[in-house]
Design an enzyme around this catalytic site. Structure first.
Site, PDB file in Angstrom:
ATOM      1  N   TYR A  85     -10.916  -1.504  -5.657  1.00  0.00           N
ATOM      2  CA  TYR A  85      -9.778  -1.144  -6.506  1.00  0.00           C
ATOM      3  C   TYR A  85      -8.503  -1.286  -5.692  1.00  0.00           C
ATOM      4  O   TYR A  85      -8.455  -0.855  -4.531  1.00  0.00           O
ATOM      5  CB  TYR A  85      -9.924   0.299  -7.010  1.00  0.00           C
ATOM      6  CG  TYR A  85      -8.760   0.787  -7.842  1.00  0.00           C
ATOM      7  CD1 TYR A  85      -8.518   0.265  -9.107  1.00  0.00           C
ATOM      8  CD2 TYR A  85      -7.889   1.769  -7.359  1.00  0.00           C
ATOM      9  CE1 TYR A  85      -7.442   0.715  -9.876  1.00  0.00           C
ATOM     10  CE2 TYR A  85      -6.811   2.224  -8.119  1.00  0.00           C
ATOM     11  CZ  TYR A  85      -6.601   1.700  -9.379  1.00  0.00           C
ATOM     12  OH  TYR A  85      -5.537   2.142 -10.133  1.00  0.00           O
ATOM     13  N   ASP A 124      -6.511  -3.795   2.300  1.00  0.00           N
ATOM     14  CA  ASP A 124      -5.943  -2.696   1.526  1.00  0.00           C
ATOM     15  C   ASP A 124      -6.482  -1.401   2.126  1.00  0.00           C
ATOM     16  O   ASP A 124      -7.621  -1.002   1.880  1.00  0.00           O
ATOM     17  CB  ASP A 124      -6.326  -2.833   0.047  1.00  0.00           C
ATOM     18  CG  ASP A 124      -5.689  -1.740  -0.801  1.00  0.00           C
ATOM     19  OD1 ASP A 124      -5.062  -0.829  -0.224  1.00  0.00           O
ATOM     20  OD2 ASP A 124      -5.830  -1.789  -2.044  1.00  0.00           O
ATOM     21  N   LYS A 147      -1.227   6.917  -0.001  1.00  0.00           N
ATOM     22  CA  LYS A 147      -1.874   8.225   0.192  1.00  0.00           C
ATOM     23  C   LYS A 147      -1.393   8.975   1.444  1.00  0.00           C
ATOM     24  O   LYS A 147      -0.297   9.518   1.444  1.00  0.00           O
ATOM     25  CB  LYS A 147      -3.390   8.057   0.163  1.00  0.00           C
ATOM     26  CG  LYS A 147      -3.840   7.449  -1.205  1.00  0.00           C
ATOM     27  CD  LYS A 147      -5.298   7.605  -1.471  1.00  0.00           C
ATOM     28  CE  LYS A 147      -5.745   6.793  -2.667  1.00  0.00           C
ATOM     29  NZ  LYS A 147      -5.946   7.516  -3.890  1.00  0.00           N
TER      30      LYS A 147
HETATM   31  N1  PLP Z   1      -5.531   0.540  -3.242  1.00  0.00           N
HETATM   32  C1  PLP Z   1      -6.538   1.393  -3.013  1.00  0.00           C
HETATM   33  C2  PLP Z   1      -7.588   1.012  -2.021  1.00  0.00           C
HETATM   34  C3  PLP Z   1      -6.596   2.617  -3.671  1.00  0.00           C
HETATM   35  O1  PLP Z   1      -7.613   3.447  -3.430  1.00  0.00           O
HETATM   36  C4  PLP Z   1      -5.573   2.937  -4.591  1.00  0.00           C
HETATM   37  C5  PLP Z   1      -5.628   4.197  -5.333  1.00  0.00           C
HETATM   38  O2  PLP Z   1      -6.553   4.949  -5.306  1.00  0.00           O
HETATM   39  C6  PLP Z   1      -4.552   2.027  -4.791  1.00  0.00           C
HETATM   40  C7  PLP Z   1      -4.542   0.835  -4.114  1.00  0.00           C
HETATM   41  C8  PLP Z   1      -3.435   2.351  -5.735  1.00  0.00           C
HETATM   42  O3  PLP Z   1      -2.669   3.386  -5.200  1.00  0.00           O
HETATM   43  P1  PLP Z   1      -1.782   4.325  -6.160  1.00  0.00           P
HETATM   44  O4  PLP Z   1      -2.728   5.128  -6.968  1.00  0.00           O
HETATM   45  O5  PLP Z   1      -0.959   5.144  -5.182  1.00  0.00           O
HETATM   46  O6  PLP Z   1      -0.947   3.429  -6.964  1.00  0.00           O
END
Ligand code: PLP
Length: 423
Positions: free
Chosen positions: A142, A237, A265
């Site tokens: 994700y 990511d 985060k």
């Molecule tokens: N990338 C990863 C690996 C994530 O776990 C998340 C959210 O959980 C995101 C991107 C998106 O982040 P946000 O919820 O702060 O938009």
């Protein structure tokens, strides 16, 4: 109807589905969402005053627990000077310096407001830098809700894809190629078909959004080699794994250097922050010096920067060691409870963990790709979640989400967890 159910009914009238992010909705679970009033350390309290040990921790950012004393004090001090200037300010310089000095593969960083924004910018930057169009994404990873990442595998060739949400154009879906994790041959195949036009491969180096799908080091090295060979960028990511599995995230643990890294985060200590970072050669493609546009009214918000600085300053290697040890103690308690549990509601669950992340799955074998997750996971999770909630133990309300342990989950909390599990 109790107070929480009443509030959810009101919220549903005002807000689609009653929530501001779908994963909070308790969809498929036995009760309505808990409305939380307060958090303190490893604990969270709902509006009826019920106390829970929190293993969701705002889905990861609160690595020091709720209301860490120092973070709070510094936020309040900063608040007294104003909470948004829309100008340059010293806080973001301090946070950037702190990160770049401690994570050697980074030379420059740009702060945004969320992980989604960070990924969205990283993809545009990869396209702008390489002049290519397509992005490879792995099934089960994700990367937030930017259009090009809400794509699932199509039924044709390796890598073909279709939108997994309404509102995404066919053209957009065609530029995202989907491959299974843990399958280098499939990635190679995808490059054979589309290689000339692949700008980047994006991966959660520790996939933690569809269970915890720990990848082999050789596989991750293989992904790096294939991208290099094909002159495509590799985007790690690290929105979850960054500053979580080590200060330098999976880059520190694997020694694999991606071209672009995205964060979120923990980097904002529980305030809305995301970041894109990498070598200056690539980062300098961003506006105002480069041709790839990116901007934000509230980017590098002073309070968020301060929360990030004061959180990151506390993340010493001792803290990481302690969180890992405590996570082992916590999952051992859960595993003992699963073994001793003799109700008929759910079958044995098994724990998998990496540093301070854990996940429960209904099979013993390790799972490395989303297509291997048992389809009956929810059948076991739903009753388990409900029993734990009643005992005052709060897991993320979704079978596919991981559990988060913070520095506040100390010996006292672990003793309390034992009491709650076995009473
Ligand atoms: N990338 C990863 C690996 C994530 O776990 C998340 C959210 O959980 C995101 C991107 C998106 O982040 P946000 O919820 O702060 O938009």
């Amino acid at each position: 109807m109790n107070k929480q159910e009443e509030l959810f009914e009101i919220s549903k009238k005002l807000v689609p589905g009653g929530v501001h992010s779908p994963v909070r909705s308790f969809k498929g679970l036995k009760c309505t969402p808990r409305f939380m009033a307060r958090g303190d350390g490893a604990y969270i309290y709902d509006i009826d005053g019920k106390e829970y040990i929190d293993f969701c921790m705002s889905f990861g950012p609160l690595i020091l627990g709720h209301q860490d004393r120092v973070v709070k004090e510094k936020i309040v001090q900063a608040l007294n000077n104003g909470w948004s200037f829309g100008t340059c300010e010293p806080y973001s310089v301090e946070l950037a310096k702190l990160i770049i000095e401690k994570i050697p593969h980074l030379e420059q960083i740009r702060f945004v407001n969320s992980g989604t924004e960070a990924v969205m910018t990283a993809l545009r930057l990869a396209r702008g830098y390489t002049g290519k169009n397509k992005i490879v994404k792995f099934n089960g990873c994700y990367h937030g809700h930017t259009d090009s990442m809400l794509i699932k595998a199509g039924s044709g060739l390796a890598g073909t894809s279709e939108a997994s949400s309404k509102g995404i154009t066919k053209l957009m879906a065609e530029d995202t190629l989907i491959v299974e994790l843990n399958d280098l041959a499939a990635l190679d195949d995808c490059f054979k078909h589309f290689g000339n036009d692949i700008a980047a491969v994006i991966i959660e180096p520790l996939p933690a959004n569809n269970g915890l799908l720990i990848q082999d080091l050789d596989y991750l090295k293989g992904v790096r080699e294939i991208t290099k060979k094909n002159k495509s960028l590799l985007i790690f990511d690290e929105v979850i794994s960054g500053l979580r599995v080590a200060f330098g995230g999976m880059v520190e643990k694997t020694k694999i250097i991606p071209d672009i890294t995205t964060y979120g985060k923990i980097i904002g200590g529980g305030m809305p922050v995301g970041a894109i970072a990498g070598k200056s050669e690539i980062m300098s493609f961003l506006a105002p010096i480069g041709p790839v546009y990116q901007a934000g009214t509230l980017s590098a918000n002073p309070l968020a920067m301060v929360a990030g600085i004061e959180t990151l300053k506390q993340l010493t290697s001792d803290k990481y060691k302690l969180m890992k040890e405590n996570t082992q103690k916590i999952i051992k308690l859960f595993e003992r409870w699963f073994k001793e549990y003799n109700g008929s509601e759910f079958k044995m669950m098994n724990a998998v963990s990496d540093e301070s992340l854990f996940w429960f799955k209904p099979v013993k074998e390790s799972i490395k790709s989303a297509d291997k997750i048992p389809s009956n996971l929810m059948e076991h999770f739903v009753p388990m979640f409900d029993i734990l909630l009643k005992k005052g133990i709060y897991l993320a309300p979704n079978a596919y989400e991981v559990g988060f342990v913070s520095t506040a989950h100390n010996e006292n909390v672990i003793a309390d967890l034992e009491k709650r599990l076995f009473s």
